[in-house]
Design a protein around this motif. Sequence first.
Motif, mmCIF file in Angstrom:
data_model
loop_
_atom_site.group_PDB
_atom_site.id
_atom_site.type_symbol
_atom_site.label_atom_id
_atom_site.label_comp_id
_atom_site.label_asym_id
_atom_site.label_seq_id
_atom_site.Cartn_x
_atom_site.Cartn_y
_atom_site.Cartn_z
ATOM 1 N N LEU A 148 -7.564 19.596 -2.400
ATOM 2 C CA LEU A 148 -6.413 19.365 -1.541
ATOM 3 C C LEU A 148 -5.622 18.158 -2.032
ATOM 4 O O LEU A 148 -6.151 17.299 -2.752
ATOM 5 C CB LEU A 148 -6.879 19.123 -0.092
ATOM 6 C CG LEU A 148 -7.665 20.276 0.549
ATOM 7 C CD1 LEU A 148 -8.183 19.857 1.922
ATOM 8 C CD2 LEU A 148 -6.800 21.520 0.660
ATOM 9 N N PRO A 149 -4.342 18.058 -1.626
ATOM 10 C CA PRO A 149 -3.551 16.886 -2.010
ATOM 11 C C PRO A 149 -4.062 15.630 -1.316
ATOM 12 O O PRO A 149 -4.581 15.683 -0.201
ATOM 13 C CB PRO A 149 -2.129 17.243 -1.557
ATOM 14 C CG PRO A 149 -2.306 18.273 -0.500
ATOM 15 C CD PRO A 149 -3.524 19.050 -0.870
ATOM 16 N N MET A 150 -3.910 14.493 -1.990
ATOM 17 C CA MET A 150 -4.366 13.206 -1.459
ATOM 18 C C MET A 150 -3.223 12.207 -1.501
ATOM 19 O O MET A 150 -2.526 12.093 -2.509
ATOM 20 C CB MET A 150 -5.539 12.670 -2.295
ATOM 21 C CG MET A 150 -6.802 13.491 -2.232
ATOM 22 S SD MET A 150 -8.123 12.705 -3.212
ATOM 23 C CE MET A 150 -7.444 12.815 -4.870
ATOM 24 N N SER A 151 -3.058 11.493 -0.414
ATOM 25 C CA SER A 151 -2.061 10.432 -0.328
ATOM 26 C C SER A 151 -2.795 9.097 -0.241
ATOM 27 O O SER A 151 -3.565 8.870 0.692
ATOM 28 C CB SER A 151 -1.163 10.639 0.903
ATOM 29 O OG SER A 151 -0.233 9.596 1.023
ATOM 30 N N HIS A 152 -2.554 8.234 -1.221
ATOM 31 C CA HIS A 152 -3.265 6.952 -1.276
ATOM 32 C C HIS A 152 -2.345 5.878 -1.865
ATOM 33 O O HIS A 152 -2.708 5.188 -2.820
ATOM 34 C CB HIS A 152 -4.551 7.086 -2.104
ATOM 35 C CG HIS A 152 -4.334 7.715 -3.443
ATOM 36 N ND1 HIS A 152 -4.039 6.992 -4.563
ATOM 37 C CD2 HIS A 152 -4.336 9.016 -3.818
ATOM 38 C CE1 HIS A 152 -3.892 7.814 -5.601
ATOM 39 N NE2 HIS A 152 -4.069 9.050 -5.173
ATOM 40 N N ALA A 153 -1.176 5.748 -1.296
ATOM 41 C CA ALA A 153 -0.218 4.767 -1.796
ATOM 42 C C ALA A 153 -0.778 3.358 -1.665
ATOM 43 O O ALA A 153 -1.488 3.026 -0.713
ATOM 44 C CB ALA A 153 1.100 4.898 -1.027
ATOM 45 N N GLY A 154 -0.462 2.537 -2.679
ATOM 46 C CA GLY A 154 -0.901 1.149 -2.647
ATOM 47 C C GLY A 154 -2.220 0.889 -3.323
ATOM 48 O O GLY A 154 -2.838 -0.163 -3.099
ATOM 49 N N THR A 155 -2.681 1.810 -4.170
ATOM 50 C CA THR A 155 -3.967 1.641 -4.850
ATOM 51 C C THR A 155 -3.799 1.207 -6.306
ATOM 52 O O THR A 155 -4.794 1.160 -7.042
ATOM 53 C CB THR A 155 -4.773 2.950 -4.789
ATOM 54 O OG1 THR A 155 -3.986 4.026 -5.324
ATOM 55 C CG2 THR A 155 -5.142 3.280 -3.354
ATOM 56 N N GLY A 156 -2.610 0.928 -6.727
ATOM 57 C CA GLY A 156 -2.419 0.426 -8.084
ATOM 58 C C GLY A 156 -2.437 1.528 -9.132
ATOM 59 O O GLY A 156 -2.078 2.677 -8.872
ATOM 60 N N ASN A 157 -2.897 1.152 -10.324
ATOM 61 C CA ASN A 157 -2.865 2.063 -11.471
ATOM 62 C C ASN A 157 -4.201 2.748 -11.737
ATOM 63 O O ASN A 157 -4.417 3.287 -12.826
ATOM 64 C CB ASN A 157 -2.448 1.281 -12.730
ATOM 65 C CG ASN A 157 -1.027 0.763 -12.625
ATOM 66 O OD1 ASN A 157 -0.151 1.411 -12.043
ATOM 67 N ND2 ASN A 157 -0.794 -0.427 -13.182
ATOM 68 N N ILE A 158 -5.088 2.769 -10.785
ATOM 69 C CA ILE A 158 -6.372 3.415 -10.975
ATOM 70 C C ILE A 158 -6.217 4.928 -10.865
ATOM 71 O O ILE A 158 -5.474 5.431 -10.008
ATOM 72 C CB ILE A 158 -7.411 2.894 -9.966
ATOM 73 C CG1 ILE A 158 -8.801 3.424 -10.307
ATOM 74 C CG2 ILE A 158 -7.010 3.225 -8.543
ATOM 75 C CD1 ILE A 158 -9.906 2.747 -9.488
ATOM 76 N N VAL A 159 -6.879 5.672 -11.738
ATOM 77 C CA VAL A 159 -6.807 7.135 -11.739
ATOM 78 C C VAL A 159 -7.660 7.680 -10.597
ATOM 79 O O VAL A 159 -8.824 7.276 -10.431
ATOM 80 C CB VAL A 159 -7.282 7.703 -13.090
ATOM 81 C CG1 VAL A 159 -7.316 9.231 -13.043
ATOM 82 C CG2 VAL A 159 -6.372 7.217 -14.210
ATOM 83 N N VAL A 160 -7.075 8.606 -9.829
ATOM 84 C CA VAL A 160 -7.756 9.202 -8.684
ATOM 85 C C VAL A 160 -7.602 10.714 -8.763
ATOM 86 O O VAL A 160 -6.482 11.231 -8.897
ATOM 87 C CB VAL A 160 -7.184 8.685 -7.354
ATOM 88 C CG1 VAL A 160 -7.926 9.308 -6.177
ATOM 89 C CG2 VAL A 160 -7.231 7.171 -7.287
ATOM 90 N N ILE A 161 -8.741 11.439 -8.682
ATOM 91 C CA ILE A 161 -8.689 12.894 -8.669
ATOM 92 C C ILE A 161 -9.643 13.424 -7.587
ATOM 93 O O ILE A 161 -10.500 12.688 -7.086
ATOM 94 C CB ILE A 161 -9.074 13.516 -10.034
ATOM 95 C CG1 ILE A 161 -10.562 13.278 -10.334
ATOM 96 C CG2 ILE A 161 -8.189 12.986 -11.142
ATOM 97 C CD1 ILE A 161 -11.077 14.061 -11.537
#
Length: 317
Positions: A148-161
């Motif tokens: 599913l889509p994930m919204s995590h604004a404000g976490t910087g440049n870390i890759v998230v999947i």
Amino acid sequence: MAWRRREASVGARGVLALALLALALCVPGARGRALEWFSAVVNIEYVDPQTNLTVWSVSESGRFGDSSPKEGAHGLVGVPWAPGGDLEGCAPDTRFFVPEPGGRGAAPWVALVARGGCTFKDKVLVAARRNASAVVLYNEERYGNITLPMSHAGTGNIVVIMISYPKGREILELVQKGIPVTMTIGVGTRHVQEFISGQSVVFVAIAFITMMIISLAWLIFYYIQRFLYTGSQIGSQGEPGDVQEMPAPESPPGRDPAANLSLALPDDDGSDDSSPPSASPAESEPQCDPSFKGDAGENTALLEAGRSDSRHGGPIS
């Protein structure tokens, strides 16, 4: 009618512009939602302790988060390590267990956490504070193989999947057994958003209804103006037709219409005053005397006799 056509054309363009504006405001991109998403290629590699053979698998089974940079990442997989078995990684003091081959330290590592318990942003920030190079969330069991889509604004440049529940549990069980698992994340296929949220449907419906109301109001106004213009044209054309010619006055019964005519002669100083005025037809007509009827024959005979004698030069008696 040329100006009416121009007015209709301008009105149609106005309605079309409003429709396009309404549709532009209703698309998810106009409200900050992404119109596209990227899949993630997940490559895992480990050595099977029973056979001492290297096992690896590659699948395009992941999905990048909305706020994640679309780039690759690499490292050993680490899972939350807590006495209570907290696999969601929500607590700020969560520690991670990262099996390393040969006891090597300071190697890049990837945090593997379960979905739930807190927000995506909280999970990512907890792992980022432990210097994770990427955060991999596996979905809940009820969703099966769906990501599913994930919204995590404000976490910087870390890759998230995000990966599916079965894939996440497979990797988790290997790490919990102390088997070092290396994960490599790559950028997969770009996808166009294939769903419309309920909020988008509401916005589209409201915009469509508004557009229809504006169009209907404009059409009513246009045809009212056209009707009034046509009525005024018909009224202006009917005003010469309302003028009627006055009939000539009728003459009294028994009178000759010619008797009512009078002849007006201009006053001319050079005219001959001795010439008698012209008589009307009614006055020039001789009047018959009843007493004259008896002597008509004798007068006629005498007149004829006089004329005969005058022709012969004799005296008239």
